[in-house]
Design an enzyme around this catalytic site. Structure first.
Site, mmCIF file in Angstrom:
data_model
loop_
_atom_site.group_PDB
_atom_site.id
_atom_site.type_symbol
_atom_site.label_atom_id
_atom_site.label_comp_id
_atom_site.label_asym_id
_atom_site.label_seq_id
_atom_site.Cartn_x
_atom_site.Cartn_y
_atom_site.Cartn_z
ATOM 1 C CG ASP A 178 -0.865 -15.173 18.419
ATOM 2 O OD1 ASP A 178 -0.982 -14.912 17.205
ATOM 3 O OD2 ASP A 178 0.242 -15.338 18.976
ATOM 4 N NE ARG A 194 -3.521 0.059 2.570
ATOM 5 C CZ ARG A 194 -4.265 0.431 3.601
ATOM 6 N NH1 ARG A 194 -4.233 -0.269 4.722
ATOM 7 N NH2 ARG A 194 -5.034 1.478 3.533
ATOM 8 C CE LYS A 227 5.891 -25.029 13.981
ATOM 9 N NZ LYS A 227 7.097 -24.204 13.926
ATOM 10 C CG HIS A 265 -0.373 -22.284 15.765
ATOM 11 N ND1 HIS A 265 -0.644 -22.257 14.423
ATOM 12 C CD2 HIS A 265 0.235 -21.103 16.040
ATOM 13 C CE1 HIS A 265 -0.216 -21.108 13.900
ATOM 14 N NE2 HIS A 265 0.314 -20.389 14.871
ATOM 15 C CG HIS A 286 3.409 -21.589 10.977
ATOM 16 N ND1 HIS A 286 2.684 -20.738 11.764
ATOM 17 C CD2 HIS A 286 4.519 -21.877 11.690
ATOM 18 C CE1 HIS A 286 3.341 -20.509 12.894
ATOM 19 N NE2 HIS A 286 4.462 -21.197 12.879
ATOM 20 C CE LYS A 294 3.422 -14.078 21.457
ATOM 21 N NZ LYS A 294 4.085 -14.846 20.397
HETATM 22 C C1 BG6 Z 1 2.247 -17.367 15.094
HETATM 23 C C2 BG6 Z 1 1.819 -16.464 16.210
HETATM 24 O O1 BG6 Z 1 1.136 -17.907 14.422
HETATM 25 O O2 BG6 Z 1 3.028 -18.428 15.622
HETATM 26 C C3 BG6 Z 1 3.028 -15.907 16.941
HETATM 27 O O3 BG6 Z 1 1.046 -15.390 15.685
HETATM 28 C C4 BG6 Z 1 3.916 -17.032 17.397
HETATM 29 O O4 BG6 Z 1 2.634 -15.105 18.050
HETATM 30 C C5 BG6 Z 1 4.227 -17.986 16.244
HETATM 31 O O5 BG6 Z 1 5.116 -16.458 17.889
HETATM 32 C C6 BG6 Z 1 4.966 -19.219 16.734
HETATM 33 O O6 BG6 Z 1 5.391 -19.970 15.633
HETATM 34 P P1 BG6 Z 1 6.656 -20.924 15.740
HETATM 35 O O7 BG6 Z 1 6.694 -21.652 14.448
HETATM 36 O O8 BG6 Z 1 7.831 -20.046 15.993
HETATM 37 O O9 BG6 Z 1 6.365 -21.832 16.916
#
Ligand code: BG6
Length: 488
Positions: free
Chosen positions: A235, A50, A182, A240, A178, A339
């Protein structure tokens, strides 16, 4: 590895192309696949921003991040050649007249499949999809990749889906998580379904509890605005951790097709016991980090990190839940993420039940078997089993780990999660992507928590950065499962 599969030529168009995720994950993933010789077809990368390209310093930022992800054998020349390949186009907003440069560019490659990667806030997904359709850029071969968060609630995720599906058909939509890319997460399926040994004992008769932990040392970095709206539950857990739980708990699909796997995962999510007003305080804990030290370094509190002192967003969450079905009756699943913990690691621990009867004379406690699936930072599987201590002195025993260290067993490099997932998009395989049904059911369960947190006004328990989260000293007795079942 020598690649032989030739994909249909593609254009990958990254919206949010100057964002953190694009620089850290998307471009490096494409670069590594290219370096590995997997792109046997022609392709183009278009980065949509943008902002004014002249003020972006795009090329040098890209080179910087490619350098960060580079491996020993990568040459500087390769990095520059790749960076030059990325075409930058400015689109300030989703009105059709702003798409003319993109239309002109893509018209020159009309035989290519267009892969639109939406790495913007999800509020922009609908408008972008609508305009792409309007300007004629969506064809049968086109695909769209959606980055999380897909909304902030059941309702908003439903709305986003409604807008996206007005432009794309379901088989064109790839909702990325993601964690599913893995290596060790994928190995979970092989571990469970290619080894008779484990699958026989994979139920409430043999398993006492299952723990899924994703601990991070990072704070919120430069994502304060996003994170403060989400918190650890949205998050990490909503996507995940629930995806990991699905893979651990699902029934064997009859084959490894996208629909078959998604149906089994959906059944797990449907059977997740909702958190109620009665159980919320004993079965969930939310926390927020205060100042502390991580690896000897002083770090700020969450509130200082985001510079917003009244924030009630949680940076730690622990949940005890159950899957109400035949296989998992009364087996607690502990989900935990936070975190600013002591160290970064993600793992799944399957705690088996004790043997039925101890025949050994000392009657010393026999530890339970544990199967530990370490996802990161190292990729490893350990089976903790009792072993006789060698030598005379009767039957003395202790737990010993049988270890399968991936790095030692397989010498080649493992592609990053994003590399594998992007290749699956190009290839057209949706197995490792979430279906909308999964997402809706996951949101419904998550809302059983958020609504009851709200109804009971559940407070954050503060924990010092560089610890394992709220400890026994601050937890109610009802919640002592958090510290008791933490493996390290
Ligand atoms: C992301 C989150 O989807 O996954 C982040 O938004 C997090 O807050 C991250 O740090 C962790 O991913 P990984 O692969 O480092 O465990």
């Amino acid at each position: 590895m020598k690649h032989t599969e030739v994909f249909q030529p593609f254009n990958i168009i990254v919206f949010g192309g100057d964002g953190d995720l694009a620089f850290r994950k998307i471009y490096p993933a494409l670069f590594h696949r290219d370096q590995d010789g997997q792109f046997l077809c022609p392709y183009n990368i278009v980065s949509i921003t943008r902002r004014n390209p002249n003020e972006l310093n795009f090329n040098s930022q890209l080179v910087h991040f490619l350098n960060e992800s580079k491996e020993k054998e990568t040459s500087t020349q390769d990095i520059h050649t790749f960076a030059e390949k990325v075409k930058l186009i400015q689109i300030v907003d989703a009105s059709p007249e702003n798409f003319s440069e993109l239309v002109d560019y893509l018209t020159g490659f009309s035989e290519y499949q267009n892969i639109y990667y939406f790495s913007t806030p999800s509020t922009a997904f609908g408008p972008i999809a609508k305009t792409l359709k309007k300007v004629g850029l969506i064809r049968e071969s086109s695909k769209v990749v959606l980055e999380k968060p897909l909304g902030y609630s059941l309702e908003s995720s439903y709305e986003i889906n409604k807008e996206i599906t007005q432009a794309f058909d379901d088989h064109q939509i790839y909702r990325i998580d993601h964690y599913l890319g893995k290596e060790t997460v994928q190995n979970l399926m092989v571990l469970r379904f290619a080894n008779n040994l484990f699958e026989r004992a994979w139920d409430s008769e043999h398993i006492d509890n299952i723990q899924i932990t994703v601990a991070e040392t990072l704070g919120v970095e430069k994502r304060a605005a996003y994170y403060d709206n989400s918190g650890a539950l949205l998050d990490m857990v909503q996507n995940h951790l629930l995806q990991l739980l699905c893979l651990v708990a699902m029934e064997p699909p009859h084959e490894l097709g996208a629909d078959e796997v998604r149906i089994e995962k959906l059944k797990v999510l449907r059977a997740l016991r909702p958190i109620t007003r009665k159980t919320v305080q004993q079965d969930t804990v939310k926390g927020q980090y205060t100042r502390g030290k991580i690896q000897e370094e002083e770090v700020q509190s969450y509130l200082e990190d985001i510079e917003k002192f009244g924030s009630k967003t949680e940076t730690f969450v622990a949940i005890k839940t159950y899957i109400d079905n035949w296989r998992w009756k009364d087996v607690p699943f502990y989900l935990r993420t936070g975190k600013r913990m002591v160290k970064k690691y993600s793992e799944i621990v399957i705690n088996f039940k004790e043997v039925r009867h101890n025949i050994f004379p000392s009657k010393e406690k026999l530890n339970n078997n544990k199967l530990i699936i370490r996802l990161q930072p190292e990729e490893r599987i350990e089976l903790i089993q009792m072993t006789k201590i060698p030598g005379p002195g009767g039957y003395r025993y202790k737990p010993i780990a049988l270890k399968l260290d991936y790095i030692d067993s397989f010498k080649e490099r493992f592609p990053e999660a994003y590399e594998r997932l992007i290749i699956d998009v190009i290839r057209g395989n949706q197995t490792l992507f979430m279906s909308q049904d999964e997402l809706q059911v996951a949101w419904t369960w998550i809302e059983s928590i958020t609504s009851n947190w709200k109804a009971t006004n559940q407070p954050n328990i503060l924990y010092e950065a560089g610890t394992w989260g709220p400890g026994d000293d601050v937890l109610d007795d009802d919640c002592s499962w958090i510290t008791k079942s933490w493996r390290e």
